[in-house]
Design an enzyme around this catalytic site. Structure first.
Site, mmCIF file in Angstrom:
data_model
loop_
_atom_site.group_PDB
_atom_site.id
_atom_site.type_symbol
_atom_site.label_atom_id
_atom_site.label_comp_id
_atom_site.label_asym_id
_atom_site.label_seq_id
_atom_site.Cartn_x
_atom_site.Cartn_y
_atom_site.Cartn_z
ATOM 1 N N GLY A 11 0.541 -1.064 -0.222
ATOM 2 C CA GLY A 11 -0.032 -0.182 0.077
ATOM 3 C C GLY A 11 0.589 1.215 0.156
ATOM 4 O O GLY A 11 1.785 1.454 -0.751
ATOM 5 N N ASN A 12 0.337 2.129 0.706
ATOM 6 C CA ASN A 12 1.132 3.599 0.004
ATOM 7 C C ASN A 12 2.335 3.396 1.770
ATOM 8 O O ASN A 12 3.350 3.966 0.908
ATOM 9 C CB ASN A 12 0.395 4.837 1.229
ATOM 10 C CG ASN A 12 -1.057 5.259 0.313
ATOM 11 O OD1 ASN A 12 -0.672 5.082 -1.319
ATOM 12 N ND2 ASN A 12 -1.811 5.912 0.814
ATOM 13 N N VAL A 13 2.069 3.032 2.395
ATOM 14 C CA VAL A 13 3.864 3.175 3.132
ATOM 15 C C VAL A 13 4.905 2.204 3.004
ATOM 16 O O VAL A 13 5.685 2.216 2.447
ATOM 17 C CB VAL A 13 2.876 2.321 4.492
ATOM 18 C CG1 VAL A 13 4.643 2.465 5.499
ATOM 19 C CG2 VAL A 13 2.617 3.352 5.428
ATOM 20 N N GLY A 14 4.114 0.732 1.906
ATOM 21 C CA GLY A 14 4.863 -0.302 1.650
ATOM 22 C C GLY A 14 5.763 -0.074 0.998
ATOM 23 O O GLY A 14 6.752 -0.141 0.594
ATOM 24 N N ASP A 33 1.650 -8.542 -1.523
ATOM 25 C CA ASP A 33 0.785 -7.965 -1.023
ATOM 26 C C ASP A 33 -0.753 -9.133 -1.323
ATOM 27 O O ASP A 33 -0.665 -10.256 -2.119
ATOM 28 C CB ASP A 33 0.197 -6.059 -1.821
ATOM 29 C CG ASP A 33 -0.774 -5.745 -0.634
ATOM 30 O OD1 ASP A 33 -0.589 -4.586 -0.189
ATOM 31 O OD2 ASP A 33 -2.165 -6.020 -0.710
ATOM 32 N N ARG A 88 -5.991 4.256 17.188
ATOM 33 C CA ARG A 88 -4.914 2.905 16.621
ATOM 34 C C ARG A 88 -5.372 2.249 17.687
ATOM 35 O O ARG A 88 -5.405 0.894 16.907
ATOM 36 C CB ARG A 88 -3.372 3.571 17.244
ATOM 37 C CG ARG A 88 -2.602 4.344 16.722
ATOM 38 C CD ARG A 88 -1.522 4.690 16.690
ATOM 39 N NE ARG A 88 -0.531 5.853 15.946
ATOM 40 C CZ ARG A 88 -0.178 7.188 16.290
ATOM 41 N NH1 ARG A 88 -1.177 7.737 17.491
ATOM 42 N NH2 ARG A 88 -0.380 7.876 15.061
ATOM 43 N N ASN A 95 -6.306 -5.653 12.198
ATOM 44 C CA ASN A 95 -4.342 -5.621 12.237
ATOM 45 C C ASN A 95 -4.249 -7.119 12.640
ATOM 46 O O ASN A 95 -2.993 -7.678 12.632
ATOM 47 C CB ASN A 95 -4.073 -4.732 12.806
ATOM 48 C CG ASN A 95 -4.155 -3.392 11.225
ATOM 49 O OD1 ASN A 95 -4.916 -3.627 10.283
ATOM 50 N ND2 ASN A 95 -3.634 -2.526 11.427
ATOM 51 N N ASP A 148 8.281 10.036 14.708
ATOM 52 C CA ASP A 148 8.024 10.986 15.301
ATOM 53 C C ASP A 148 8.988 11.867 16.125
ATOM 54 O O ASP A 148 8.405 13.328 16.049
ATOM 55 C CB ASP A 148 6.968 10.484 16.872
ATOM 56 C CG ASP A 148 6.045 9.230 16.777
ATOM 57 O OD1 ASP A 148 5.430 9.619 16.045
ATOM 58 O OD2 ASP A 148 5.967 8.991 17.690
ATOM 59 N N ARG A 151 9.116 14.197 12.715
ATOM 60 C CA ARG A 151 7.881 15.239 12.214
ATOM 61 C C ARG A 151 8.766 16.540 13.935
ATOM 62 O O ARG A 151 8.257 18.008 13.412
ATOM 63 C CB ARG A 151 6.866 14.542 13.055
ATOM 64 C CG ARG A 151 6.061 14.042 12.098
ATOM 65 C CD ARG A 151 4.902 13.387 12.069
ATOM 66 N NE ARG A 151 4.150 12.695 11.427
ATOM 67 C CZ ARG A 151 3.887 11.763 11.410
ATOM 68 N NH1 ARG A 151 3.236 10.954 12.727
ATOM 69 N NH2 ARG A 151 2.807 11.062 10.339
ATOM 70 N N HIS A 175 3.611 4.283 20.532
ATOM 71 C CA HIS A 175 3.295 5.220 19.545
ATOM 72 C C HIS A 175 1.957 5.703 19.608
ATOM 73 O O HIS A 175 0.849 4.727 19.103
ATOM 74 C CB HIS A 175 3.527 4.861 18.341
ATOM 75 C CG HIS A 175 3.096 5.526 16.799
ATOM 76 N ND1 HIS A 175 3.482 6.489 16.674
ATOM 77 C CD2 HIS A 175 2.577 4.824 15.947
ATOM 78 C CE1 HIS A 175 3.386 7.155 15.871
ATOM 79 N NE2 HIS A 175 2.642 5.871 14.782
HETATM 80 P P1 A3D Z 1 -2.715 1.157 2.805
HETATM 81 O O1 A3D Z 1 -1.900 2.025 1.810
HETATM 82 O O2 A3D Z 1 -3.879 0.868 3.172
HETATM 83 O O3 A3D Z 1 -1.694 -0.501 2.908
HETATM 84 C C1 A3D Z 1 -1.469 -1.514 3.384
HETATM 85 C C2 A3D Z 1 -1.589 -2.679 2.213
HETATM 86 O O4 A3D Z 1 -1.439 -3.960 3.140
HETATM 87 C C3 A3D Z 1 -2.398 -2.980 1.496
HETATM 88 O O5 A3D Z 1 -2.094 -3.202 0.135
HETATM 89 C C4 A3D Z 1 -3.556 -3.850 1.865
HETATM 90 O O6 A3D Z 1 -4.014 -5.381 0.543
HETATM 91 C C5 A3D Z 1 -2.174 -5.178 2.126
HETATM 92 N N1 A3D Z 1 -2.306 -6.335 3.077
HETATM 93 C C6 A3D Z 1 -3.854 -6.746 3.937
HETATM 94 N N2 A3D Z 1 -3.824 -7.670 4.102
HETATM 95 C C7 A3D Z 1 -3.000 -8.296 4.265
HETATM 96 C C8 A3D Z 1 -2.155 -9.639 4.673
HETATM 97 N N3 A3D Z 1 -2.812 -10.704 4.823
HETATM 98 N N4 A3D Z 1 -1.072 -9.860 3.480
HETATM 99 C C9 A3D Z 1 -0.663 -8.751 2.434
HETATM 100 N N5 A3D Z 1 -1.025 -7.088 3.029
HETATM 101 C C10 A3D Z 1 -2.145 -7.002 3.327
HETATM 102 O O7 A3D Z 1 -2.270 1.875 4.466
HETATM 103 P P2 A3D Z 1 -1.004 2.348 4.375
HETATM 104 O O8 A3D Z 1 0.200 1.766 3.916
HETATM 105 O O9 A3D Z 1 -0.540 3.740 4.266
HETATM 106 O O10 A3D Z 1 -0.451 1.761 6.113
HETATM 107 C C11 A3D Z 1 0.107 0.354 6.626
HETATM 108 C C12 A3D Z 1 -0.174 0.143 7.939
HETATM 109 O O11 A3D Z 1 0.574 1.607 8.449
HETATM 110 C C13 A3D Z 1 -1.101 1.162 8.471
HETATM 111 O O12 A3D Z 1 -1.728 0.092 9.813
HETATM 112 C C14 A3D Z 1 -0.916 2.104 9.210
HETATM 113 O O13 A3D Z 1 -1.925 2.396 10.979
HETATM 114 C C15 A3D Z 1 1.210 1.907 9.549
HETATM 115 N N6 A3D Z 1 0.921 2.883 9.774
HETATM 116 C C16 A3D Z 1 2.554 3.111 10.724
HETATM 117 C C17 A3D Z 1 2.764 4.176 11.235
HETATM 118 C C18 A3D Z 1 4.030 4.275 12.391
HETATM 119 O O14 A3D Z 1 4.570 5.559 12.271
HETATM 120 C C19 A3D Z 1 3.970 3.351 13.183
HETATM 121 C C20 A3D Z 1 3.222 5.012 9.928
HETATM 122 C C21 A3D Z 1 2.416 5.155 8.743
HETATM 123 C C22 A3D Z 1 1.556 4.257 8.395
#
Ligand code: A3D
Length: 320
Positions: A11-14, A33, A88, A95, A148, A151, A175
């Site tokens: 997703g966005n972060v990955g 994914d 969270r 999750n 954090d 930021r 966090h």
């Molecule tokens: P998003 O862009 O929705 O990406 C999440 C991805 O996970 C999606 O592409 C899903 O398809 C995939 N996914 C879901 N279930 C599975 C699975 N079983 N196996 C493999 N892939 C799967 O979200 P995001 O990238 O913005 O955020 C991802 C996570 O990081 C979330 O829980 C956020 O809250 C967390 N996050 C944490 C921080 C910290 O500072 C700790 C910062 C930003 C995001």
């Protein structure tokens, strides 16, 4: 030999982590994914950018885990992101189920890897990843404090109209809203920031840092921050792969440090090739110590919900 980093969740972060890691020339990347085509498509797009960005990193995308074999670091970003108004902790149950489907695959295909968790709620999910993996605590950590702290550095630089490069900051604790930004350790080229800002201005920066994630969520409306989180992951991955031994805050298992035991909480660690090579115990004043203890108490409650989840109980009802 080239090193490999696996990223679960494209997703966005990955995907942004993949981009940062490739474009810094740190390692090859294996993206996984659950959504058919998503990791494959982003991997293809990133590979097509390689000639323009001038790197030779190899990137694969898949719905299966074979490609993560040999990864030195596995970054777990899979999971739901917070939506406006959602805490969270609301994310915990959903999750936790996602991590339960991922971690056994990671253990099977990359048993020697260091696990870096990003999925929220961060500290309990890092604890869950440790429980599910059976890895030693040195090889399981969570990313939050680097973000954090970044930021706080960004807000301080904007306020003071100074370079972000000269501002250091340290944010400890869980966090969440109870994070513990340490004013005494926030400095501008070694000068304590309290010498340069009024108490009220400093307090406003700290408050904005506390709400940093929510501020972005509110603006984006769908989804949460990902550029700065991905940069934070890249710094941690770099310190591990290049054995830089940087001192960075990370969520790790405390075993008596800071008077805390068996709780995952953000503290400064020495991050190198072996993972969490040392927990640095810096002297805290009584107020800072109390704030860290309160933050850890909140994490402990979420960890109890994780324990109930692992026992197969309904975690939300049992955990309150
Ligand atoms: P998003 O862009 O929705 O990406 C999440 C991805 O996970 C999606 O592409 C899903 O398809 C995939 N996914 C879901 N279930 C599975 C699975 N079983 N196996 C493999 N892939 C799967 O979200 P995001 O990238 O913005 O955020 C991802 C996570 O990081 C979330 O829980 C956020 O809250 C967390 N996050 C944490 C921080 C910290 O500072 C700790 C910062 C930003 C995001």
């Amino acid at each position: 030999m080239r090193q490999k980093v696996a990223i679960i969740g494209a997703g966005n972060v990955g995907a942004t982590c993949a981009q940062r890691i490739l474009e810094r020339g740190l390692a090859d990347v294996a993206l996984v994914d659950v959504v058919e085509g998503l990791a494959q498509g982003k991997a293809l797009d990133l590979a097509e950018a390689a000639p323009l960005e001038g790197h030779d990193g190899f990137i694969s995308g898949s719905t299966t885990y074979e490609g993560i074999q040999g990864a030195a670091v596995v970054v777990v970003t899979a999971g739901l992101a917070r939506k406006p108004g959602m805490s969270r902790s609301d994310l915990l149950e959903a999750n936790a189920k996602i991590l339960q489907s991922i971690i056994p695959n990671v253990v099977r295909h990359a048993p020697e890897a260091i696990l870096l968790v990003v999925t929220n709620p961060l500290d309990p999910m890092t604890y869950l990843a440790w429980r599910l993996s059976g890895f030693p605590t040195e090889r399981v950590l969570g990313m939050a404090g680097v973000l954090d702290s970044a930021r706080l550095r960004a807000f301080a630089a904007q306020k003071l109209r100074l370079s972000v490069k000269d501002i250091q900051a340290l944010v400890l604790g869980g966090h969440g809203d109870s994070m513990v930004p340490l004013k005494r350790f926030t400095t501008v080229s070694g000068v304590p920031i309290a010498e340069l800002l009024s108490a009220s201005d400093l307090e406003a920066l700290i408050q904005r840092t506390r709400e940093g994630g929510a501020e972005v969520v509110k603006l984006l409306k769908t989804g949460s921050a990902f550029y700065a989180p991905a940069s934070s992951v890249a710094d941690m991955v770099q310190s591990i792969l290049r054995d830089e031994k940087r001192v960075l805050p990370a969520s790790v298992c405390l075993k008596g440090e800071y008077g805390l035991r068996d709780v995952f909480c953000g503290v400064p660690v020495r991050l190198g090739a072996r993972g969490v090579e040392q927990i640095l115990e810096i002297p805290l004043d009584p107020n800072e110590k109390a704030a860290l203890a309160a933050s850890a108490k909140g994490v402990r409650q979420d960890m109890d919900v994780v324990d109930a989840f692992l026992k197969g109980a309904d975690p939300v009802k049992k955990g309150g």
